[in-house]
Design a protein around this motif. Structure first.
Motif, PDB file in Angstrom:
ATOM      1  N   PRO A   1       0.959  -1.188  -0.056  1.00  0.00           N
ATOM      2  CA  PRO A   1       0.094  -0.153  -0.009  1.00  0.00           C
ATOM      3  C   PRO A   1       1.019   1.326   0.057  1.00  0.00           C
ATOM      4  O   PRO A   1       1.750   1.284   0.948  1.00  0.00           O
ATOM      5  CB  PRO A   1      -0.875   0.038   1.255  1.00  0.00           C
ATOM      6  CG  PRO A   1      -0.720  -1.750   1.610  1.00  0.00           C
ATOM      7  CD  PRO A   1       0.518  -2.126   1.089  1.00  0.00           C
TER       8      PRO A   1
ATOM      9  N   MET B   1      -6.951  -0.887  -2.026  1.00  0.00           N
ATOM     10  CA  MET B   1      -8.047  -0.241  -0.940  1.00  0.00           C
ATOM     11  C   MET B   1      -9.018  -1.416  -0.630  1.00  0.00           C
ATOM     12  O   MET B   1      -9.898  -1.110   0.161  1.00  0.00           O
ATOM     13  CB  MET B   1      -8.605   1.120  -1.557  1.00  0.00           C
ATOM     14  CG  MET B   1      -7.629   2.078  -1.498  1.00  0.00           C
ATOM     15  SD  MET B   1      -6.767   2.658  -0.031  1.00  0.00           S
ATOM     16  CE  MET B   1      -7.920   3.444   0.841  1.00  0.00           C
TER      17      MET B   1
ATOM     18  N   VAL C   1      -6.841  -3.374   2.307  1.00  0.00           N
ATOM     19  CA  VAL C   1      -6.591  -2.853   3.427  1.00  0.00           C
ATOM     20  C   VAL C   1      -7.250  -1.717   3.859  1.00  0.00           C
ATOM     21  O   VAL C   1      -7.986  -1.073   3.182  1.00  0.00           O
ATOM     22  CB  VAL C   1      -5.032  -2.277   3.415  1.00  0.00           C
ATOM     23  CG1 VAL C   1      -3.940  -3.339   3.096  1.00  0.00           C
ATOM     24  CG2 VAL C   1      -5.094  -0.938   2.398  1.00  0.00           C
ATOM     25  N   GLU C   2      -7.321  -1.296   5.213  1.00  0.00           N
ATOM     26  CA  GLU C   2      -7.991  -0.256   5.827  1.00  0.00           C
ATOM     27  C   GLU C   2      -6.953   0.636   6.896  1.00  0.00           C
ATOM     28  O   GLU C   2      -6.038  -0.222   7.531  1.00  0.00           O
ATOM     29  CB  GLU C   2      -9.074  -0.719   6.815  1.00  0.00           C
ATOM     30  CG  GLU C   2     -10.325  -1.323   5.696  1.00  0.00           C
ATOM     31  CD  GLU C   2     -11.549  -1.917   6.429  1.00  0.00           C
ATOM     32  OE1 GLU C   2     -12.425  -2.110   6.034  1.00  0.00           O
ATOM     33  OE2 GLU C   2     -11.233  -2.396   7.434  1.00  0.00           O
ATOM     34  N   GLY C   3      -7.285   1.962   7.035  1.00  0.00           N
ATOM     35  CA  GLY C   3      -6.355   2.567   7.844  1.00  0.00           C
ATOM     36  C   GLY C   3      -7.227   2.933   9.304  1.00  0.00           C
ATOM     37  O   GLY C   3      -8.521   2.499   9.286  1.00  0.00           O
TER      38      GLY C   3
ATOM     39  N   ALA D   1     -10.655   6.879   7.643  1.00  0.00           N
ATOM     40  CA  ALA D   1     -10.889   6.672   6.025  1.00  0.00           C
ATOM     41  C   ALA D   1     -11.731   8.026   5.495  1.00  0.00           C
ATOM     42  O   ALA D   1     -12.445   8.803   6.380  1.00  0.00           O
ATOM     43  CB  ALA D   1     -11.959   5.325   5.741  1.00  0.00           C
TER      44      ALA D   1
ATOM     45  N   GLY E   1      -2.770   1.911   5.272  1.00  0.00           N
ATOM     46  CA  GLY E   1      -3.599   0.707   5.603  1.00  0.00           C
ATOM     47  C   GLY E   1      -2.655   0.029   6.478  1.00  0.00           C
ATOM     48  O   GLY E   1      -1.658  -0.124   6.410  1.00  0.00           O
TER      49      GLY E   1
ATOM     50  N   GLY F   1      -3.885  -7.716   5.375  1.00  0.00           N
ATOM     51  CA  GLY F   1      -4.720  -6.391   5.641  1.00  0.00           C
ATOM     52  C   GLY F   1      -6.007  -6.991   6.693  1.00  0.00           C
ATOM     53  O   GLY F   1      -6.038  -7.866   7.337  1.00  0.00           O
TER      54      GLY F   1
ATOM     55  N   GLY G   1      -9.112  -5.584   5.320  1.00  0.00           N
ATOM     56  CA  GLY G   1     -10.116  -5.223   4.484  1.00  0.00           C
ATOM     57  C   GLY G   1     -11.237  -6.438   4.178  1.00  0.00           C
ATOM     58  O   GLY G   1     -11.048  -7.633   4.541  1.00  0.00           O
TER      59      GLY G   1
ATOM     60  N   TYR H   1     -14.704   5.401   1.315  1.00  0.00           N
ATOM     61  CA  TYR H   1     -13.991   4.324   1.662  1.00  0.00           C
ATOM     62  C   TYR H   1     -14.182   3.979   3.131  1.00  0.00           C
ATOM     63  O   TYR H   1     -13.618   3.092   3.999  1.00  0.00           O
ATOM     64  CB  TYR H   1     -12.446   4.615   1.848  1.00  0.00           C
ATOM     65  CG  TYR H   1     -11.738   4.482   0.323  1.00  0.00           C
ATOM     66  CD1 TYR H   1     -11.946   3.565  -0.503  1.00  0.00           C
ATOM     67  CD2 TYR H   1     -11.140   5.562  -0.220  1.00  0.00           C
ATOM     68  CE1 TYR H   1     -11.427   3.578  -1.753  1.00  0.00           C
ATOM     69  CE2 TYR H   1     -10.513   5.565  -1.453  1.00  0.00           C
ATOM     70  CZ  TYR H   1     -10.842   4.575  -2.429  1.00  0.00           C
ATOM     71  OH  TYR H   1     -10.217   4.483  -3.503  1.00  0.00           O
TER      72      TYR H   1
END
Lengths: 526, 314
Positions: A49, A62, A65-67, A70, A178, A196, A198, A229
């Motif tokens: 990422p 995207m 993964v996620e942060g 968002a 992410g 990740g 996601g 997102y």
């Protein structure tokens, strides 16, 4: 005779092979109800990422993964892996409280330690993260510490306040920052594969052919409705297969023939044909990207604002936008995207075509009909069309534009070096108006790619980045718009258009202002 | 014979060296660089310098060349700047796709062109000859991407007999794999058949005027025997030369067809690499192509004595 027999038998075998293969292919192409096949214009660059990436790479990554935070549809930044976050009054301490029960794709539970590890990895120069300059003091923020005081809390400390810090963390080109599990990298720190959190996990990747994502069964969705997102995501299909189809005619044939379910980047020129098919749906949306014509204000001819203004007045923007986008886009002479909450009556004001005034300005500037070169490329057809239409319209005022067609890499090089007179160009989407202006404004002596070299505008942009009060920011953006119309370092004509075509068996797809398509919540009719 | 082959192979070394040097220099003379393309419109000078450093593009060009050349001599063509893949395995993988399509297509084209050219020569200036010449002229004039798209729309879209996009290696499933290759092979075969038919016809016309053919007929040999035993072998030699050139050209990449049919072949790899300014891949592709070209033509040269005993490998 024997030779002939050999030839005949070989041809016969080949024909049988073809026939058999055709039959098998026909049966193989029967749609699987839980697979979504989406077109990719080109293969992704990597699965890391925000590291080795481009727009296509971001759109795939995207899904994996996620942060901590968002980007929502209204461009606000909301918690994602974080249940909530606080920004201390000093503006430098960010405290994130994590959601419970979040699993990585390898089954491990997400902890604050994992988050701190992932963030530190991004902030390590060895990772080569694209957004490192944004957090190491070269850009808006300088991260001085990432801490995990307990299993559910992550604290990030900055050296100085940076109101756009969270916006940066959520940027798709930063990979949404992410959070990945440690096993995503090898013992030596080299990249292996993204583990990740996601809704989809990485499946098979055949470079140059396809990339498959698989549903992550342990995915825990947020309770809020999906937005951008952010919000509640759900993997509705078992697999998403991203097929690399570079040729647009082949991609269209694949969609119509049922080999591909969704085409996220249809050309304006193909829209009418695709729309005429009863089994295909089309979504069109406006994105924050800006398209228009850039002037090199250091060029001996173009440094005269009267000539730039004359060109702006000679070209009928409505006609240009209509011709270039097949009436899909609306004229917007502001760098502020029309979908931004900061887009007001002020930003609606623009250039009013006036041939007589254009001629007067040209005469005053001593323009003698000398050709002015406008660069374009055919990779992005709208840039080429912009140059051609501008050439035709400018001629009414006696301005001679010569269109020079380059390949995209060469044009980008000329843009970066500031080596042009005029250029048809398009900027990709930026999440915040400050970032849009920051992309345009700057000292050309140091940053040759900047188009608007005006110290006052530069100060205003810097102020807009520090300011958190919306009313004050609005005033700054209004002022920037007025000054841009006066200086004419570029003419913005319209905001980006995203056209997605998909088969009617695809349900739940929704376009949004960012260019990247999202396939969670998309399901296939049986 | 062995000495001849070794000599020819040794002669390829200066060729490859020159190709290497010119490709290395030329690709860098084109404006644009991979770091810029990766960063896109948001390029920051500091960021650009950093990415160029990471890619090794900040080194003086002669250092870059010697580093690359020394690796090439060890059989390492470097790694792609775009996705970090090793270039040599990538080339081999992509060549397998292009190679299969090209070899089958040229074989098929020969199967059409040889009898058609012979027949046209035999019926010189008659309706059959004129028809064959006209048809082959039309075929060789058709742009490959246009014919490919027409076949794709007809057999893939309208009739639904064949898949429109995708690729399955023949090693995974021969029949399904072939279903993806039928249309590109047919497109290429049809076009190359046009070129080869004309060459075969012209050579056959020339040969059938020679005295030994008249002599064979005077001896009472059947027309079939004259055609297949006396005219064909001698008339085929120039066609074989053309086959060598065609194979060399096509094996180096059928980029347009590979793009239309979404085949992950060598040609598409090269074109993508040029657009992405992926220097190691471009250099690797062109070196590889030059090598293939030389080897194919060496093979063709070695085949001459089989057709014409007057020609020796020495």
């Amino acid at each position: 005779m024997q030779t002939l027999r050999h030839i005949a038998s070989t041809v016969g075998i080949l024909l049988l092979c073809c026939l058999g293969a055709a039959m098998l292919a026909t049966s193989a192409s029967a749609a699987e109800p839980t697979q979504l096949r989406a077109r990719l214009l080109s293969d992704i660059r990597s699965t890391d990422p925000g590291v080795n990436r481009d727009g296509t790479t971001d759109s795939v990554v995207m899904h994996i993964v996620e942060g901590l935070v968002a980007l929502a549809e209204d461009t606000s930044i909301v918690p994602m892996l974080a249940a909530s976050y606080d920004i201390a009054k000093d503006g430098v301490t960010y405290t994130f409280r994590l959601r419970r029960g979040i699993h990585f794709h390898n089954g491990a539970l997400l902890t604050a330690g994992d988050v701190a590890w992932a963030l530190k990895r991004y902030f390590d120069p060895a990772t080569k993260w694209r957004c490192l300059p944004e957090v190491d003091g070269r850009g808006q923020a300088k991260v001085v510490a990432v801490e995990a005081p307990n299993a559910e809390t992550v604290v990030i400390r900055l050296e100085r306040p940076a109101p756009l810090f969270l916006t940066m963390l959520s940027r798709p080109d930063c990979g949404g920052t992410g959070i990945i599990h440690r096993s995503s990298v090898g013992a030596d720190g080299s990249w292996k594969a993204p583990i990740g959190t996601g809704p989809y996990k990485l499946g098979e990747w055949k470079r140059g052919q396809y990339l498959e994502l698989k549903r992550f069964d342990k995915y825990q969705a947020r309770s809020e409705p999906a937005s951008g997102y952010a919000g509640g995501k759900k993997a509705e299909v078992d697999t998403i297969r991203f097929l690399v189809v570079p040729d647009s005619a082949s991609a269209k044939a694949a969609l119509l023939g049922g080999s591909v379910d969704i085409l996220p980047d249809v050309n304006e020129s193909e829209l009418a044909d695709i729309q005429s098919k009863s089994n295909i749906k089309v979504d069109i949306s406006t994105t924050p990207g800006i398209s228009g014509i850039l002037f090199n204000t250091r060029d001996p001819v173009m440094r005269d604002v009267r000539i730039r203004r004359a060109i702006a007045l000679a070209i009928d923007g409505k006609e240009l936008v209509s011709g270039t986008t097949n009436d899909l886009a609306k004229l917007n002479n502001s760098a502020m995207p029309s979908i931004s909450p900061f887009y007001t009556e002020v930003q609606r004001t623009g250039f009013v075509p006036n041939i007589a005034e254009a001629k007067r300005l040209l005469k005053e500037a001593g323009y003698n009909g000398r050709p002015i070169k406008i660069l374009a490329n055919k990779r992005y057809g709208t840039m080429y069309d912009t140059a051609l239409i501008a050439q035709g319209l400018a001629a009414y005022a006696g301005i001679r534009l010569e269109v020079e067609v380059l390949d995209w890499a060469t044009q980008l090089d000329r843009y970066t070096r500031g080596n042009y007179q005029m250029m048809a160009f398009a900027y990709t989407s930026r999440l915040d108006p400050s970032l849009v202006y920051d992309m345009l404004v700057g000292p050309k002596a140091i940053q040759t790619q900047k188009v608007w070299d005006n110290p006052e505008a530069q100060a205003l942009v810097a102020e807009s980045m520090r300011e958190t009060d919306k009313v004050k920011r609005q005033r700054i953006f209004d002022e920037l718009h007025r000054r841009m119309l006066q200086d004419v370092p570029l003419i913005v004509y319209w905001n980006g258009i995203q056209i997605t075509a998909y088969h009617k068996r695809v349900v739940g797809f929704r376009q949004w202002p960012m260019e990247h398509p999202r396939y969670w919540l998309v399901r296939m009719k049986p | 014979m062995i000495r001849y082959i070794i000599r020819r192979l040794l002669m390829t070394l200066p060729t490859l060296f020159l190709v290497g040097v010119s490709v290395f220099a030329l690709i860098r003379l084109i404006p644009g660089d991979p770091a810029q393309l990766m960063l896109g419109d948001s390029v920051d000078p500091g960021e650009l310098v950093e990415v160029r450093r990471q890619m090794g593009l900040d080194q003086p060009i002669h250092i870059q060349f010697f580093e690359w050349a020394s690796k090439v001599l060890q059989g390492d063509l470097g790694v792609s700047l775009s996705d970090g893949q090793a270039v040599l395995p990538l080339l081999v993988e992509r060549f397998q796709v292009s190679g299969v399509v090209v070899l089958i297509a040229v074989m098929a084209a020969l199967m059409i062109a040889v009898p058609a050219g012979l027949f046209a020569a035999h019926k010189q200036n008659r309706a059959a000859d004129i028809s064959i010449v006209a048809l082959s002229t039309v075929l060789l004039s058709i742009p490959s991407f246009w014919l490919g798209l027409i076949l794709l729309l007809t057999f893939g879209l309208a009739l639904g007999w064949l898949p429109v996009v995708g690729y399955v290696p023949l090693s995974t499933s021969f029949l399904i794999g072939m279903s993806f290759l039928v249309l590109p092979i047919a497109t290429l075969a049809v076009i190359e058949a046009g070129v080869l038919t004309r060459m075969m016809r012209a050579s056959a016309i020339e040969v059938q005027r020679l005295e030994y053919v008249t002599h064979a007929r005077a001896k009472g040999a059947s027309e079939w025997r004259v055609l297949t035993r006396h005219i064909l072998p001698n008339a085929f030699a120039p066609t074989l030369t053309l086959v060598g050139l065609i194979l060399g050209n096509l094996l180096g990449g059928i980029a347009v067809l590979e793009t239309v049919f979404t085949l992950p072949g060598l040609g598409r790899l090269l074109v993508d690499a040029i657009f992405a300014r992926d220097y190691p891949v471009v250099q690797g592709c062109l070196l590889f192509t030059a090598l293939i070209y030389v080897l194919v033509n060496l093979l063709v040269d070695l085949c001459y004595p089989l057709l014409d005993p007057r020609v020796t490998a020495e």
